[in-house]
Design a protein around this motif. Structure first.
Motif, PDB file in Angstrom:
ATOM      1  N   LEU A  30      -7.029  10.681  -3.132  1.00 53.21           N
ATOM      2  CA  LEU A  30      -6.014  10.643  -2.084  1.00 53.21           C
ATOM      3  C   LEU A  30      -6.675  11.102  -0.790  1.00 53.21           C
ATOM      4  N   LEU A  31      -6.750  10.188   0.176  1.00 50.33           N
ATOM      5  CA  LEU A  31      -7.483  10.459   1.407  1.00 50.33           C
ATOM      6  C   LEU A  31      -6.588  10.380   2.628  1.00 50.33           C
ATOM      7  N   ILE A  73      -0.858   3.729   3.535  1.00 48.26           N
ATOM      8  CA  ILE A  73       0.244   3.975   4.465  1.00 48.26           C
ATOM      9  C   ILE A  73      -0.329   4.067   5.871  1.00 48.26           C
ATOM     10  N   ASN A  74       0.189   3.248   6.771  1.00 51.85           N
ATOM     11  CA  ASN A  74      -0.234   3.270   8.166  1.00 51.85           C
ATOM     12  C   ASN A  74       0.607   4.251   8.982  1.00 51.85           C
ATOM     13  N   ARG A 115      -9.696   9.908  11.330  1.00 53.09           N
ATOM     14  CA  ARG A 115      -9.474   9.737  12.781  1.00 53.09           C
ATOM     15  C   ARG A 115      -8.029   9.429  13.158  1.00 53.09           C
ATOM     16  N   PHE A 116      -7.232   8.942  12.224  1.00 54.97           N
ATOM     17  CA  PHE A 116      -5.869   8.526  12.549  1.00 54.97           C
ATOM     18  C   PHE A 116      -4.859   9.341  11.740  1.00 54.97           C
ATOM     19  N   ASN A 117      -4.135  10.197  12.416  1.00 54.37           N
ATOM     20  CA  ASN A 117      -3.136  11.031  11.758  1.00 54.37           C
ATOM     21  C   ASN A 117      -2.012  10.162  11.183  1.00 54.37           C
ATOM     22  N   GLY A 118      -1.592  10.449   9.962  1.00 54.83           N
ATOM     23  CA  GLY A 118      -0.519   9.696   9.335  1.00 54.83           C
ATOM     24  C   GLY A 118      -0.987   8.462   8.599  1.00 54.83           C
ATOM     25  N   CYS A 119      -2.302   8.260   8.504  1.00 55.53           N
ATOM     26  CA  CYS A 119      -2.861   7.137   7.755  1.00 55.53           C
ATOM     27  C   CYS A 119      -3.446   7.678   6.457  1.00 55.53           C
ATOM     28  N   VAL A 120      -2.937   7.185   5.326  1.00 49.40           N
ATOM     29  CA  VAL A 120      -3.276   7.748   4.016  1.00 49.40           C
ATOM     30  C   VAL A 120      -3.603   6.627   3.036  1.00 49.40           C
ATOM     31  N   LEU A 121      -4.611   6.865   2.201  1.00 47.48           N
ATOM     32  CA  LEU A 121      -4.965   5.930   1.135  1.00 47.48           C
ATOM     33  C   LEU A 121      -4.966   6.657  -0.196  1.00 47.48           C
ATOM     34  N   ALA A 122      -4.249   6.106  -1.179  1.00 45.49           N
ATOM     35  CA  ALA A 122      -4.280   6.613  -2.557  1.00 45.49           C
ATOM     36  C   ALA A 122      -4.907   5.537  -3.430  1.00 45.49           C
ATOM     37  N   THR A 123      -5.910   5.907  -4.204  1.00 42.54           N
ATOM     38  CA  THR A 123      -6.602   4.958  -5.070  1.00 42.54           C
ATOM     39  C   THR A 123      -6.751   5.547  -6.461  1.00 42.54           C
ATOM     40  N   LEU A 124      -6.420   4.736  -7.461  1.00 42.76           N
ATOM     41  CA  LEU A 124      -6.514   5.174  -8.851  1.00 42.76           C
ATOM     42  C   LEU A 124      -7.257   4.108  -9.646  1.00 42.76           C
ATOM     43  N   ALA A 125      -8.143   4.552 -10.546  1.00 43.77           N
ATOM     44  CA  ALA A 125      -8.920   3.626 -11.372  1.00 43.77           C
ATOM     45  C   ALA A 125      -8.981   4.153 -12.802  1.00 43.77           C
ATOM     46  N   ASP A 126      -8.739   3.269 -13.744  1.00 37.96           N
ATOM     47  CA  ASP A 126      -8.823   3.577 -15.173  1.00 37.96           C
ATOM     48  C   ASP A 126     -10.039   2.824 -15.720  1.00 37.96           C
ATOM     49  N   GLY A 127     -11.136   3.568 -15.940  1.00 40.91           N
ATOM     50  CA  GLY A 127     -12.376   2.952 -16.384  1.00 40.91           C
ATOM     51  C   GLY A 127     -12.377   2.630 -17.865  1.00 40.91           C
ATOM     52  N   MET A 128     -13.080   1.567 -18.208  1.00 38.71           N
ATOM     53  CA  MET A 128     -13.199   1.129 -19.606  1.00 38.71           C
ATOM     54  C   MET A 128     -14.635   0.681 -19.854  1.00 38.71           C
ATOM     55  N   GLY A 129     -15.077   0.789 -21.116  1.00 38.69           N
ATOM     56  CA  GLY A 129     -16.402   0.298 -21.467  1.00 38.69           C
ATOM     57  C   GLY A 129     -17.330   1.354 -22.001  1.00 38.69           C
ATOM     58  N   GLY A 180       4.266   3.496   9.683  1.00 37.29           N
ATOM     59  CA  GLY A 180       5.238   3.550   8.602  1.00 37.29           C
ATOM     60  C   GLY A 180       5.245   2.380   7.654  1.00 37.29           C
ATOM     61  N   ASP A 181       4.387   1.389   7.865  1.00 38.75           N
ATOM     62  CA  ASP A 181       4.301   0.304   6.896  1.00 38.75           C
ATOM     63  C   ASP A 181       3.349   0.698   5.776  1.00 38.75           C
ATOM     64  N   CYS A 182       3.581   0.130   4.595  1.00 38.48           N
ATOM     65  CA  CYS A 182       2.790   0.478   3.413  1.00 38.48           C
ATOM     66  C   CYS A 182       2.364  -0.806   2.708  1.00 38.48           C
ATOM     67  N   HIS A 183       1.137  -0.809   2.195  1.00 44.06           N
ATOM     68  CA  HIS A 183       0.591  -1.977   1.516  1.00 44.06           C
ATOM     69  C   HIS A 183      -0.064  -1.522   0.214  1.00 44.06           C
TER      70      HIS A 183
END
Length: 266
Positions: free
Chosen positions: A27-28, A111-112, A32-46, A115-118
């Motif tokens: 979770l980052l 999240i930008n 440089r841009f306040n209110g901009c957040v990235l959440a990334t999750l990965a489930d590794g296999m192999g 307020g938009d989210c992708h």
């Protein structure tokens, strides 16, 4: 953005009943841009090292691309698509050099500041969007049993106990390109909650249960509760668990200052 809000967030990860941890979650906040957040999750296999190498590559790619991202000029969906494709390519190269078969899911949302989210996902790690205690949308798994559900051959409840529930039809690191499914929330609102989690978590909860927990607890409390409850329900046979929660709360409105009367001397 119609109403000002603050974001409260938490991540959680647990080895579960496995011998080693292959899940990764990140979770980052943008540097440089306040209110901009990235959440990334990965489930590794192999295998022990293969799955961890795959999920590590997803995290590394996500961090590098997000640090270069500008919400003022760059396209969020293009960023997320690049994350999937670049991580997939690196994982494929890892497979060649290590003689392993590393694979990984991905479930990421951005999240930008406006307020938009992708979000983007590939595999069976999920993203949920709740609003005021109700499910708005969840990602649809790239899995064999989800295809059965989509065709109306089995129910969601039956999918959870299906003997082939762990079979994926697409993820990162396979010979073919990964499936890339995206979704956009045009405007987040106070009362919204975003949850990203691996199948080691969502497998043990209905959407209604998740909604209730996330609505009534803080993200940190919800993270601890969901991990503990999933571990209990797994009865010693649970997978790795990982999740990220971002909850939006309204900022308290500042009181309107009293009107002052001014006299004019003539």
């Amino acid at each position: 953005m119609s109403k000002a809000f603050r974001m409260i967030a938490s991540t959680g990860i647990h080895k579960g009943d496995r011998e080693y941890q292959q899940d990764q979650v990140l979770l980052l906040a943008h540097p440089r841009f306040n209110g901009c957040v990235l959440a990334t999750l990965a489930d590794g296999m192999g295998g022990r090292s293969g799955g961890r190498k795959a999920s590590d590559q997803v995290m590394m790619t996500a961090r590098q691309l997000f640090e270069r991202y500008s919400p003022e000029s760059d396209d969020a969906e293009a960023l997320l698509r690049s994350m999937v494709l670049e991580a997939h390519t690196v994982i494929r190269l890892t497979a060649i050099t290590s003689e392993q078969e590393p694979h990984s899911t991905i479930a990421a949302f951005l999240i930008n500041p406006r307020g938009d989210c992708h979000w983007v996902h590939a595999g069976d790690s999920r993203i949920y969007h709740f609003r005021n205690g109700q499910l708005v949308k969840r990602s649809s798994d790239h899995s064999y049993v989800q295809a059965l559900v989509d065709r109306g051959e089995i129910s969601e409840a039956e999918a959870n106990v299906h003997p082939n529930s762990n079979i994926l039809v697409g993820c990162l690191g396979t010979e073919s390109d990964p499936p890339i499914t995206m979704h956009t929330i045009s405007q987040l609102q106070p009362g919204d909650v975003l949850l990203s989690c691996s199948d080691g978590v969502w497998h043990y909860f209905s959407p209604a249960e998740l909604a209730s927990v996330l609505d009534s607890l803080t993200p940190r409390e919800a993270t601890e509760f969901l991990i503990d409850k999933a571990r209990m329900r797994a009865r010693g046979g649970g997978d790795n668990l990982s999740l990220a929660i971002v909850k939006l709360e309204a900022l308290p409105e500042l009181p309107t200052p009293p009107l002052k009367a001014f006299g004019v001397n003539t």
